[in-house]
Structures are given as C-alpha cells and as structure tokens.
Design an enzyme around this catalytic site. Structure first.
Site, PDB file in Angstrom:
ATOM      1  N   ASN B 204      18.419  95.793  53.916  1.00  0.00           N
ATOM      2  CA  ASN B 204      17.278  96.608  53.456  1.00  0.00           C
ATOM      3  C   ASN B 204      16.048  95.770  53.114  1.00  0.00           C
ATOM      4  O   ASN B 204      15.087  96.288  52.556  1.00  0.00           O
ATOM      5  CB  ASN B 204      17.703  97.493  52.271  1.00  0.00           C
ATOM      6  CG  ASN B 204      18.145  96.693  51.066  1.00  0.00           C
ATOM      7  OD1 ASN B 204      18.120  95.466  51.088  1.00  0.00           O
ATOM      8  ND2 ASN B 204      18.559  97.372  50.021  1.00  0.00           N
ATOM      9  N   HIS B 205      16.059  94.492  53.437  1.00  0.00           N
ATOM     10  CA  HIS B 205      14.890  93.657  53.154  1.00  0.00           C
ATOM     11  C   HIS B 205      13.780  93.937  54.176  1.00  0.00           C
ATOM     12  O   HIS B 205      14.045  94.222  55.336  1.00  0.00           O
ATOM     13  CB  HIS B 205      15.278  92.175  53.171  1.00  0.00           C
ATOM     14  CG  HIS B 205      16.192  91.823  52.028  1.00  0.00           C
ATOM     15  ND1 HIS B 205      16.951  90.692  51.994  1.00  0.00           N
ATOM     16  CD2 HIS B 205      16.459  92.493  50.876  1.00  0.00           C
ATOM     17  CE1 HIS B 205      17.649  90.665  50.867  1.00  0.00           C
ATOM     18  NE2 HIS B 205      17.370  91.757  50.172  1.00  0.00           N
ATOM     19  N   LEU B 207       9.204  93.633  55.086  1.00  0.00           N
ATOM     20  CA  LEU B 207       7.806  93.343  54.780  1.00  0.00           C
ATOM     21  C   LEU B 207       7.009  94.538  55.292  1.00  0.00           C
ATOM     22  O   LEU B 207       7.200  94.954  56.434  1.00  0.00           O
ATOM     23  CB  LEU B 207       7.354  92.059  55.488  1.00  0.00           C
ATOM     24  CG  LEU B 207       5.948  91.570  55.171  1.00  0.00           C
ATOM     25  CD1 LEU B 207       5.886  90.057  55.268  1.00  0.00           C
ATOM     26  CD2 LEU B 207       4.887  92.163  56.091  1.00  0.00           C
ATOM     27  N   HIS B 405      14.836 101.256  40.579  1.00  0.00           N
ATOM     28  CA  HIS B 405      14.395 100.173  41.478  1.00  0.00           C
ATOM     29  C   HIS B 405      14.148 100.644  42.903  1.00  0.00           C
ATOM     30  O   HIS B 405      13.683  99.868  43.727  1.00  0.00           O
ATOM     31  CB  HIS B 405      15.409  99.042  41.484  1.00  0.00           C
ATOM     32  CG  HIS B 405      16.507  99.176  42.519  1.00  0.00           C
ATOM     33  ND1 HIS B 405      17.337 100.270  42.607  1.00  0.00           N
ATOM     34  CD2 HIS B 405      16.907  98.337  43.511  1.00  0.00           C
ATOM     35  CE1 HIS B 405      18.193 100.099  43.594  1.00  0.00           C
ATOM     36  NE2 HIS B 405      17.954  98.945  44.166  1.00  0.00           N
ATOM     37  N   GLY B 406      14.460 101.896  43.214  1.00  0.00           N
ATOM     38  CA  GLY B 406      14.257 102.333  44.598  1.00  0.00           C
ATOM     39  C   GLY B 406      14.795 103.731  44.793  1.00  0.00           C
ATOM     40  O   GLY B 406      15.006 104.460  43.819  1.00  0.00           O
ATOM     41  N   GLY B 408      17.727 104.770  46.751  1.00  0.00           N
ATOM     42  CA  GLY B 408      19.178 104.975  46.784  1.00  0.00           C
ATOM     43  C   GLY B 408      19.564 105.717  48.051  1.00  0.00           C
ATOM     44  O   GLY B 408      18.854 106.619  48.508  1.00  0.00           O
ATOM     45  N   LYS B 482      11.440  94.800  59.647  1.00  0.00           N
ATOM     46  CA  LYS B 482      12.780  94.816  59.058  1.00  0.00           C
ATOM     47  C   LYS B 482      13.523  93.570  59.496  1.00  0.00           C
ATOM     48  O   LYS B 482      13.458  93.166  60.657  1.00  0.00           O
ATOM     49  CB  LYS B 482      13.572  96.036  59.549  1.00  0.00           C
ATOM     50  CG  LYS B 482      13.041  97.374  59.107  1.00  0.00           C
ATOM     51  CD  LYS B 482      13.059  97.584  57.627  1.00  0.00           C
ATOM     52  CE  LYS B 482      14.433  97.856  57.076  1.00  0.00           C
ATOM     53  NZ  LYS B 482      14.405  98.225  55.634  1.00  0.00           N
TER      54      LYS B 482
END
Lengths: 160, 483
Positions: B204-205, B207, B405-406, B408, B482
């Site tokens: 899920n990282h 930019l 934090h996000g 989910g 991604k």
C-alpha cells in the site's frame, strides 16, 4: 501433484492454498512430512511474491537455522521463511526449489539445513506481485494431523 | 466472536466492558459509527482489542481508532499505553513496518496548470523513485554510515546533502527520535537496510500528486500554507526490510523469556517484555533505529521528488515552495507524557495503524503549529481523496493523543484480485477521473483498488465528530505511483 492458488482448502492433497485475511494474506498447507511442509510453505510464500513457475533453480544456496524448544516447529517455520526473505532481499534473488532436512538433538533443539535454488530477480520476466514483509505468529500452526493419515497441516499469515 | 458486554457511550464511542474472565485488565474503547462498528464486529476485530486489554501494565483502556480493522496481534487502528515501571513493550504493537508513515510536501503550483503535462510529469517522477518488490534505493551505506543514520536521523541526512535545513522541524520528533542504540540492531537487519534508503517499497505504499480540493478549516490551512487548487505531494512508506527484520528478531527474543512463558497470552504475535527488562530495552533501542531509518527513507524520497520537480519545471524547489508540511508515523511505540488521574505521567504509547494527534499547545509539536495542533495526515485510496487534519486537546484527554491513520480495507487482497482487473482499473481511473496511475504490478494495483478500501471520508468524519482530530483540507489524487 501440487495444488497452487486454489480457493478451497484441501487437506487431502499435498500443497498449499492462499487463504483470505482482511488486511494481509496467508497460506494453509498439507504435507506428507515435516520437511515437505517447510518446502511447501516456502513455495507458497514465493508464489505471493512472484510468478514462481518462471523462477529457474539455477543457483544453489546452502543454509542452516535452528530453533529452541520453546519456539517449537512453528517457530522454526517462521525462522525459515524469515531467512528466505532475508536472502531474497540481500542477494536480490527469487527462489523456486527447496530441499529441507530437519533434525532434533538431545536437548530438543530443532535444526534445519537446506539447499535452496533460484536466480537473480529479473523484474520484467518474473512478474513481481507483492513484497512479503514477514511471516507472522498470528494464527500460526504446524502440526501432525493424526486424523488425516498423519499428514502435516499448517497455516501462516504474512504481513504484506 | 466471544460474548462481550458492549455499551454505547456516545454516538461515536463504544465500550467493551472489562471482563476478567477473558483476561481483560482494562476495558476496550472503540471509536466508530454504527457501520464501522458493525464492520469491526463482523471481522472479529473486537477479539484483538480484548487481547490487547490483557497485556500487563496497560493503562485506562485498549483503544481502537475509527479505521479499526483486523490485523495480527494488535488490531489495525489500535492504541495502548503502558506504565514505564510495570508495563510492557510489544513489537507486535508496532508492527513489522516500524514507523511506516506519511509525508506531505506543498508547492506553489496550481494543479490546473499541469493538466496537459500530467502524464509526462508522472513518468519522470516514476523514473526518479525506486520502488517495487526487492527494490533498492540510490544510496548504499556502510555499517558506520548506517549507525550514523540510526542515531542522527533526518538531521544526519540533511548534513549529508539530502533535503533542506528547515525540514527537520516539521517531522515528528524533529526527524530524530531519542534512544536509538545501533548495537541492538542485528547484522541481518543492517544488511537488509543498507541499500534500501530512499525506496518506496510495495503493497500500500505510494507517491501521489494531489490537488487541495476542499478547505474545512481556513485558519489551519493558512498556517500549513495550503489553499484550494494547490498541487501537493504525498509520500507513504516505512522502514523497509530493516524494520521488518527488527520486529521479527525481537518477536523471537521475547518469546523465549520466563516473563513470556508465564504471561498466558493467547496470540504469539503479542509477544512482549517489561519495558525495564533487558529485552524491552534492547527492542526499544533497535526500534528507534528503525524509526529514524523510516523518517530518513521518506526524507530521501522527498529529496528525489524535489530534484525531479526542478528538472520538470525548470525552477528551484525553493522557488516552487516545496516545503514540508509534516511527516508523521502511524506504526510506532513512544515514551510520552500524558495526564493520568490529574498527574503528568510518562507512558509508552503503542500506535499500530494509528496517528499521533497532539492538540494545540502540546509539547513536541513544531512552534508554527502550536496554535492549531499537530498536522495529521490521513491517506485514502488512489481514486477518491486523502485528508489533512489537526490534533486536538480532546485526543490528549481521551486517546493518548491519537487518531485514525487511513481508510482500512473492506476487500481482502484475494477478493480484490478476483473482482478487479488492474489494467482495466488503470484505464478507468484515467478515463473517468483523469488520474494517471503507474504501478509496478497490475495484480498489486488491483489489490489496492479504491473498491478494496472503505471510504476514508467516513472514517475521517467519525474522528472529527468524536473530537480526536479536526478536518483541515481534502486532497484529491491527480497522479499515483504504486510500489
């Protein structure tokens, strides 16, 4: 015959299946022996990382790990998969063939020695899917299932 | 799911009553609306909240933020604080991706001005950012340099030529958390990390180039230098192989202690040790090294982005005002001072998929943000939006200064791959929304599809209404890389 990436868990056939986890991913496995269970778990993990069928077993690496009695065979399974991730990252290799031998000594320490085979990562060729950060201890299991003809069955959830 | 006594305390707050027969030392507190709570219940995530409530030395409650979902060991969205003298530290309460976090850079570029060259910009950025499975960064560090990074964090990176002098002010812990001890980081961890600095990773990282699309709090947005229509850059990454190895190493260490053998805790992923034990201190020292590594990782990624922008726009990054708005972790354990029963107490706060959300006037936040509270960065999915919020005094009082934090996930990775075609998704996002998505793996892209995630605005709404953090701006994706 090995069963890969099927949706229905099957404890009669030696192999692994990818299992559902809400956030991450995992495998369940069935094997005729403890050593085979470790080999199948490794195949399962590299099937999450890449198209394992495309990885040629060209280069051999010899490795040894051990596990204390309190960590047990399940702890050894995590240590084995962690070691493979370590080799994958530092040697920039993918692995597709695994020959495992396991012995327990008098003090109940379990020792694993293995030859693992693979090749350098070629991103465009190997169809890289997803990095596996680590095998987890969550719902981790590996046991001889006497109700299933003494086969080894297990489960590993990976953080991805 | 086991039979729990659940009490609704308010519209957005639920209590799992303390039940000693289930090993609970404190109650569980879940921040959610009806839908999010039902989702948590259906996934059996409440079991994980309850398991954490049984850890020795836990203070007040085992908390779950509005993005609660099923993890391993701790739930994702889990927050727990432990006493310094009688509490534990748990690698599973931080996670494998130690200090995974988010960074936001602003610019003075109007997002509308790049519409026609967006694809070109994205391909240039894609070439500048190392990413994907097995990726390495552009820097290879010696053992000595790794140790300098561990103890020096972002200020060390700045001295080494990466980023701007003023950057470290707007990073949690000023880019360098205290307590790093390189001697406690294994050789394997160092080897995994020495060539991955400045690489995005996978999963899920991401930019993202984004556009500020809505302002909720004009004053806070002004302080952060954010305005409607502005182009921003968001980076989501963590401590890469180094952090993963540190976590794995200490999960093993902690399971082989007399403390753990006598602890009777069901989930091995919750392995822990007293904070003041040798094992606890060693893990903390190694974890801080990984935290500093993660912050340097995002810092170097931001450095490559600035260089790419200079080349694309023919102007310096300073002239483009590519200042750092904030950088914050969402997988971390920290020694913090909180007010408990009327007294200031030092505690070890674990945030696993939860963000620090310190309110106005709190210690440890940049001077520039003292009036508005610490910026909180909440990434959403690649097709909808992300949010910037601020921390609140209420979070300080209620949740050890923590929020979500996000989004989910709502679909597992397997389900997402079954339902979504990565290539089609890429085309559809471009056609329907004009979003340029570049991915290393199309199956990986399918796993990260918008449909695989909850609508982050629902999570943010609950965090806002529960008072844990306040909405400042909404950011919409224009281009996504991604890993």
């Amino acid at each position: 015959m090995k069963k890969e990436k099927t949706e229905k868990a099957d404890t009669d056939t030696e192999g692994f299946v990818i299992i559902e986890h809400p956030a991450d991913t995992g495998i369940s496995l069935t094997a005729e022996s403890l050593e085979k269970a470790f080999e199948i778990a490794a195949e399962g993990m590299f099937s999450i990382i890449c198209s394992i069928k495309k990885v040629k077993p060209q280069k051999q690496i010899r490795m040894r790990i051990s596990s204390s009695p309190e960590m047990g065979v399940e702890g050894l399974l995590v240590a084995w998969l962690e070691k493979l991730i370590y080799l994958h990252e530092i040697k920039k290799m993918l692995f597709s063939k695994f020959d495992v031998a396991i012995k327990e000594n008098k003090s109940k320490k379990i020792k694993l020695s293995a030859n693992v085979y693979g090749e350098k990562i070629k991103p465009s060729f190997h169809e890289l899917y997803l990095a596996v950060k680590a095998p987890t201890y969550h719902k981790l299991s590996l046991k001889k299932d006497f109700a299933n003809k003494g086969r080894w069955t297990g489960m590993v959830i990976f953080d991805v | 799911m086991a039979d729990y006594k659940i009490k609704r305390l308010s519209e957005y707050k639920w209590e799992i009553e303390k039940d000693t027969t289930k090993g609970m030392r404190v109650p569980g507190i879940i921040y959610a609306d009806d839908i999010l709570f039902e989702h948590a219940r259906s996934e059996n995530t409440i079991d994980q909240v309850v398991n954490v409530a049984g850890l020795p030395g836990i203070i007040n409650a085992s908390y779950a933020m509005p993005d609660i979902h099923f993890g391993y060991g701790f739930p994702i969205g889990g927050v727990a604080a432990f006493g310094i003298e009688d509490g534990v530290i748990s690698p599973g309460g931080v996670g494998f991706d130690i200090s995974c976090g988010v960074r936001l850079l602003r610019t003075n570029i109007e997002a509308s001005s790049i519409k026609n060259k967006l694809e070109d910009i994205m391909y240039k950025l894609n070439g500048a950012i190392p990413k994907g499975v097995g990726s390495k960064g552009r820097i290879k560090l010696s053992k000595h340099e790794m140790h300098k990074l561990f103890t020096g964090g972002v200020p060390w990176a700045i001295k080494s030529g990466y980023g701007w002098e003023e950057d470290s002010v707007c990073i949690e812990e000023n880019g360098c958390m205290e307590g790093a001890n390189p001697d406690y980081v294994s050789r394997e961890a160092c080897e995994r990390g020495n060539d991955q600095v400045g690489s995005l990773g996978s999963g899920n990282h991401f930019l993202e180039l984004q556009k500020v699309s809505k302002i909720y709090d004009g004053r806070a947005a002004d302080v952060m230098g954010l305005y409607e229509g502005q182009l921003t850059v968001m980076i989501h990454s963590g401590s890469r192989g180094l952090g993963h190895q540190v976590c794995g190493d200490y999960l093993k260490v902690m399971q082989q202690t007399p403390f753990w053998r006598n602890a009777s805790i069901a989930d091995r992923q919750l392995a822990c040790a007293p904070l003041n034990s040798s094992e606890g201190k060693r893990y903390f020292g190694a974890m801080v090294c990984a935290v500093n590594y993660a912050m340097v990782n995002r810092h170097c990624l931001a450095h490559w982005v600035r260089l790419a922008f200079e080349s694309i726009f023919g102007s310096s990054a300073k002239k483009l005002d590519m200042s750092l708005v904030y950088d914050v972790s969402h997988n971390i354990a920290k020694i913090e001072t909180h007010r408990i029963n009327g007294a200031d107490c030092k505690v070890c706060v674990h945030r696993k998929g939860a963000t620090r959300a310190f309110g106005p006037e709190s210690a440890g936040i940049p001077e520039v943000y003292k009036d508005i509270g610490q910026p909180v960065i909440i990434p959403g999915d690649m097709g909808r939006y992300s949010f910037i919020m601020t921390g609140t005094q209420r979070a300080m009082q209620e949740s050890f200064g923590s929020t979500c934090h996000g989004a989910g996930r709502i679909l597992s990775r397997t389900q997402a791959k079954k339902q979504i075609d990565g290539s089609e998704l890429q085309k559809q996002l471009l056609k329907d929304k004009g979003i340029v998505v570049l991915a290393q793996s199309l199956s990986g892209l399918a796993e990260e599809a918008p449909a695989a995630y909850k609508d982050v605005s629902k999570v943010v709404e609950v965090a806002h209404n529960a008072g844990l953090s306040k909405k400042v701006v909404m950011l919409e994706p224009l281009g996504v890389i991604k890993g």
